[in-house]
Write a protein that holds these residues in place. Structure first.
Motif, PDB file in Angstrom:
ATOM      1  N   MET A 180       0.823  -1.204   0.000  1.00  0.00           N
ATOM      2  CA  MET A 180       0.000   0.000   0.000  1.00  0.00           C
ATOM      3  C   MET A 180       0.860   1.258   0.000  1.00  0.00           C
ATOM      4  O   MET A 180       0.583   2.219  -0.737  1.00  0.00           O
ATOM      5  CB  MET A 180      -0.936  -0.032   1.213  1.00  0.00           C
ATOM      6  CG  MET A 180      -1.946  -1.175   1.174  1.00  0.00           C
ATOM      7  SD  MET A 180      -2.833  -1.396   2.743  1.00  0.00           S
ATOM      8  CE  MET A 180      -3.857   0.077   2.768  1.00  0.00           C
ATOM      9  N   ILE A 181       1.906   1.264   0.808  1.00  0.00           N
ATOM     10  CA  ILE A 181       2.801   2.430   0.857  1.00  0.00           C
ATOM     11  C   ILE A 181       3.526   2.608  -0.471  1.00  0.00           C
ATOM     12  O   ILE A 181       3.682   3.736  -0.966  1.00  0.00           O
ATOM     13  CB  ILE A 181       3.806   2.283   2.014  1.00  0.00           C
ATOM     14  CG1 ILE A 181       3.087   2.440   3.359  1.00  0.00           C
ATOM     15  CG2 ILE A 181       4.931   3.311   1.898  1.00  0.00           C
ATOM     16  CD1 ILE A 181       3.957   2.156   4.559  1.00  0.00           C
ATOM     17  N   ALA A 182       3.983   1.502  -1.075  1.00  0.00           N
ATOM     18  CA  ALA A 182       4.688   1.592  -2.354  1.00  0.00           C
ATOM     19  C   ALA A 182       3.799   2.192  -3.436  1.00  0.00           C
ATOM     20  O   ALA A 182       4.244   3.010  -4.252  1.00  0.00           O
ATOM     21  CB  ALA A 182       5.176   0.211  -2.777  1.00  0.00           C
ATOM     22  N   VAL A 183       2.520   1.787  -3.446  1.00  0.00           N
ATOM     23  CA  VAL A 183       1.577   2.319  -4.443  1.00  0.00           C
ATOM     24  C   VAL A 183       1.387   3.816  -4.248  1.00  0.00           C
ATOM     25  O   VAL A 183       1.444   4.601  -5.207  1.00  0.00           O
ATOM     26  CB  VAL A 183       0.230   1.579  -4.350  1.00  0.00           C
ATOM     27  CG1 VAL A 183      -0.831   2.288  -5.204  1.00  0.00           C
ATOM     28  CG2 VAL A 183       0.378   0.131  -4.816  1.00  0.00           C
ATOM     29  N   THR A 184       1.178   4.238  -2.994  1.00  0.00           N
ATOM     30  CA  THR A 184       0.953   5.669  -2.742  1.00  0.00           C
ATOM     31  C   THR A 184       2.216   6.495  -2.993  1.00  0.00           C
ATOM     32  O   THR A 184       2.138   7.633  -3.472  1.00  0.00           O
ATOM     33  CB  THR A 184       0.462   5.897  -1.298  1.00  0.00           C
ATOM     34  OG1 THR A 184       1.394   5.304  -0.384  1.00  0.00           O
ATOM     35  CG2 THR A 184      -0.907   5.269  -1.089  1.00  0.00           C
ATOM     36  N   GLN A 185       3.380   5.930  -2.686  1.00  0.00           N
ATOM     37  CA  GLN A 185       4.628   6.653  -2.946  1.00  0.00           C
ATOM     38  C   GLN A 185       4.839   6.857  -4.443  1.00  0.00           C
ATOM     39  O   GLN A 185       5.256   7.941  -4.869  1.00  0.00           O
ATOM     40  CB  GLN A 185       5.805   5.896  -2.342  1.00  0.00           C
ATOM     41  CG  GLN A 185       5.913   6.025  -0.830  1.00  0.00           C
ATOM     42  CD  GLN A 185       7.075   5.238  -0.263  1.00  0.00           C
ATOM     43  OE1 GLN A 185       7.569   4.292  -0.879  1.00  0.00           O
ATOM     44  NE2 GLN A 185       7.533   5.623   0.921  1.00  0.00           N
ATOM     45  N   ASP A 186       4.568   5.837  -5.230  1.00  0.00           N
ATOM     46  CA  ASP A 186       4.708   5.974  -6.682  1.00  0.00           C
ATOM     47  C   ASP A 186       3.777   7.058  -7.212  1.00  0.00           C
ATOM     48  O   ASP A 186       4.138   7.818  -8.123  1.00  0.00           O
ATOM     49  CB  ASP A 186       4.398   4.640  -7.372  1.00  0.00           C
ATOM     50  CG  ASP A 186       5.575   3.676  -7.301  1.00  0.00           C
ATOM     51  OD1 ASP A 186       6.662   4.097  -6.881  1.00  0.00           O
ATOM     52  OD2 ASP A 186       5.402   2.494  -7.667  1.00  0.00           O
ATOM     53  N   GLY A 243      -6.217  -4.165  -0.481  1.00  0.00           N
ATOM     54  CA  GLY A 243      -5.220  -3.200  -0.019  1.00  0.00           C
ATOM     55  C   GLY A 243      -4.841  -2.197  -1.082  1.00  0.00           C
ATOM     56  O   GLY A 243      -4.688  -0.997  -0.805  1.00  0.00           O
ATOM     57  N   ILE A 244      -4.673  -2.653  -2.325  1.00  0.00           N
ATOM     58  CA  ILE A 244      -4.316  -1.745  -3.417  1.00  0.00           C
ATOM     59  C   ILE A 244      -5.430  -0.723  -3.641  1.00  0.00           C
ATOM     60  O   ILE A 244      -5.171   0.472  -3.815  1.00  0.00           O
ATOM     61  CB  ILE A 244      -4.032  -2.541  -4.711  1.00  0.00           C
ATOM     62  CG1 ILE A 244      -2.709  -3.308  -4.567  1.00  0.00           C
ATOM     63  CG2 ILE A 244      -3.980  -1.610  -5.919  1.00  0.00           C
ATOM     64  CD1 ILE A 244      -2.407  -4.223  -5.730  1.00  0.00           C
ATOM     65  N   HIS A 245      -6.672  -1.200  -3.617  1.00  0.00           N
ATOM     66  CA  HIS A 245      -7.788  -0.272  -3.794  1.00  0.00           C
ATOM     67  C   HIS A 245      -7.824   0.762  -2.675  1.00  0.00           C
ATOM     68  O   HIS A 245      -7.978   1.973  -2.928  1.00  0.00           O
ATOM     69  CB  HIS A 245      -9.108  -1.039  -3.844  1.00  0.00           C
ATOM     70  CG  HIS A 245     -10.319  -0.147  -3.870  1.00  0.00           C
ATOM     71  ND1 HIS A 245     -10.596   0.706  -4.917  1.00  0.00           N
ATOM     72  CD2 HIS A 245     -11.310   0.048  -2.956  1.00  0.00           C
ATOM     73  CE1 HIS A 245     -11.705   1.375  -4.664  1.00  0.00           C
ATOM     74  NE2 HIS A 245     -12.156   0.995  -3.476  1.00  0.00           N
ATOM     75  N   LEU A 246      -7.659   0.311  -1.425  1.00  0.00           N
ATOM     76  CA  LEU A 246      -7.675   1.240  -0.300  1.00  0.00           C
ATOM     77  C   LEU A 246      -6.507   2.216  -0.371  1.00  0.00           C
ATOM     78  O   LEU A 246      -6.638   3.386   0.009  1.00  0.00           O
ATOM     79  CB  LEU A 246      -7.636   0.465   1.018  1.00  0.00           C
ATOM     80  CG  LEU A 246      -8.878  -0.372   1.342  1.00  0.00           C
ATOM     81  CD1 LEU A 246      -8.673  -1.142   2.628  1.00  0.00           C
ATOM     82  CD2 LEU A 246     -10.122   0.508   1.425  1.00  0.00           C
ATOM     83  N   ALA A 247      -5.355   1.755  -0.854  1.00  0.00           N
ATOM     84  CA  ALA A 247      -4.200   2.646  -1.005  1.00  0.00           C
ATOM     85  C   ALA A 247      -4.483   3.725  -2.037  1.00  0.00           C
ATOM     86  O   ALA A 247      -4.127   4.902  -1.845  1.00  0.00           O
ATOM     87  CB  ALA A 247      -2.971   1.838  -1.409  1.00  0.00           C
ATOM     88  N   LEU A 248      -5.123   3.350  -3.138  1.00  0.00           N
ATOM     89  CA  LEU A 248      -5.457   4.331  -4.168  1.00  0.00           C
ATOM     90  C   LEU A 248      -6.484   5.330  -3.650  1.00  0.00           C
ATOM     91  O   LEU A 248      -6.447   6.515  -4.016  1.00  0.00           O
ATOM     92  CB  LEU A 248      -5.992   3.612  -5.413  1.00  0.00           C
ATOM     93  CG  LEU A 248      -4.976   2.752  -6.166  1.00  0.00           C
ATOM     94  CD1 LEU A 248      -5.668   1.956  -7.269  1.00  0.00           C
ATOM     95  CD2 LEU A 248      -3.859   3.612  -6.760  1.00  0.00           C
ATOM     96  N   VAL A 249      -7.393   4.866  -2.792  1.00  0.00           N
ATOM     97  CA  VAL A 249      -8.370   5.774  -2.197  1.00  0.00           C
ATOM     98  C   VAL A 249      -7.699   6.699  -1.187  1.00  0.00           C
ATOM     99  O   VAL A 249      -7.968   7.897  -1.150  1.00  0.00           O
ATOM    100  CB  VAL A 249      -9.502   4.970  -1.514  1.00  0.00           C
ATOM    101  CG1 VAL A 249     -10.406   5.893  -0.711  1.00  0.00           C
ATOM    102  CG2 VAL A 249     -10.323   4.209  -2.561  1.00  0.00           C
TER     103      VAL A 249
END
Length: 251
Positions: free
Chosen positions: A76-82, A156-162
Motif C-alpha cells: 500500500m505504501i509503495a503504491v501511494t509513494q509511486d 489493499g491496493i484499492h484502499l491505497a489508491l483511495v
C-alpha cells in the motif's frame, strides 16, 4: 492479457524485486514478524481453550492465514509513494500497458507472501507440526492461502489508491486487524460468546483457516468450497474497483 502487457508487468515486477536488495531489512521484518506471533501465541499466550490435540496443529494453519491478511502496508505504501512522487506519471509517458505497475507490485507481493508461508511452515515443522494430508492436500492448502492473499492484496491496493498518501496507509491498515483477530485463527468460535462466534465463523479468513486445517490434517475438506468462493467474490469486487480507480488517476 496481451504479450505486451505481460512484458510490461514483468518489468514492473523486476523493479519491485530490485527494491528488496536495497531494503533488505523490511523483507526480513516481514518474514520474522509472523514467526514471532506463532511463538508468542503458541507458548506465551496460547493454550487453545476447547482445542482437541496439539494446539500447534490448530494454531499454525491459523497463523498462516493470518500472515496472508497482514503485511499489506508495504504494498500500500509503495503504491501511494509511486503516485505522490510522480513515478506513475513517468511510466504513463512511456508505451506501457495501463495497470502494469499494479500487476508488477502485486506479483512481487505474492512472491514474498509465498516465501513467508514456507518460512513459517519450516518453523512449525521444527516445533512438531506435520502436514498429514499428502502432497496434493498440501499444495491445495498453499493454493488456498495464496488465493486469500491475492484477494486481500487487491483490497489493499484499492484502499491505497483511495487513501492517496503514504501517511494515510497506517490509518487504513487498522481496518485489517479486525478481519485478522475476529477469526478462528487463534481460538475456536465455540469458546466465544454466541454472537461473536457467529461473526467469526462467517469471516472469510476463518473459512480459509478451517479449510487449510482440514487439508493439512488429512480430513474431509468440505470447507474448501467456501475457502475458494469467498476470495473470488472479494476479487470480483475489489480488482475492478482498483483498476478503475487507477485508470481515473491516470487521466
Amino acid at each position: 492479457m496481451s504479450a505486451h502487457a505481460l512484458t510490461d508487468s514483468w518489468t514492473m515486477t523486476r523493479r519491485e524485486l530490485a527494491h528488496w536488495g536495497r531494503q533488505p531489512v523490511q523483507v526480513v521484518v516481514n518474514l520474522v514478524f509472523p514467526v514471532m506471533l506463532l511463538l508468542m501465541f503458541g507458548y506465551l499466550v496460547g493454550g487453545g481453550r476447547g482445542v482437541h490435540g496439539s494446539y500447534i496443529d490448530y494454531l499454525l494453519p491459523g497463523m498462516l492465514a493470518l500472515t496472508m491478511a497482514f503485511g499489506l502496508e508495504g504494498t500500500m505504501i509503495a503504491v501511494t509513494q509511486d503516485l505522490n512522487k510522480g513515478v506513475v506519471d513517468r511510466f504513463r509517458s512511456m508505451p506501457m500497458a495501463n495497470g502494469a505497475v499494479l500487476v508488477g507490485r502485486s506479483a512481487a507481493d505474492m512472491l514474498q507472501s509465498a516465501l513467508a508461508l514456507f518460512v513459517l511452515m519450516g518453523v512449525g515443522y521444527a516445533l512438531g507440526w506435520r502436514a498429514d494430508g499428502g502432497p496434493g492436500a498440501f499444495l491445495g492448502a498453499v493454493g488456498l492461502l495464496l488465493l486469500f492473499r491475492f484477494a486481500m492484496l487487491w483490497i489493499g491496493i484499492h484502499l491505497a489508491l483511495v487513501a492517496g498518501k503514504p501517511e494515510m496507509v497506517q490509518a487504513v491498515q487498522i481496518l485489517v486487524w479486525p478481519v485478522g483477530f475476529l477469526s478462528n485463527a487463534l481460538a475456536l468460535p465455540g469458546s466465544m460468546p454466541g454472537w461473536l462466534g457467529t461473526v467469526v465463523e462467517w469471516n472469510p479468513m476463518s473459512q480459509t483457516a478451517t479449510a487449510v486445517r482440514d487439508l493439512f490434517g488429512g480430513t474431509a475438506a468440505e470447507t474448501v468450497a467456501a475457502a475458494v468462493i469467498w476470495p473470488l467474490v472479494l476479487l470480483a469486487v475489489f480488482f475492478p474497483l482498483a483498476v478503475r480507480r487507477f485508470a481515473r488517476l491516470s487521466r
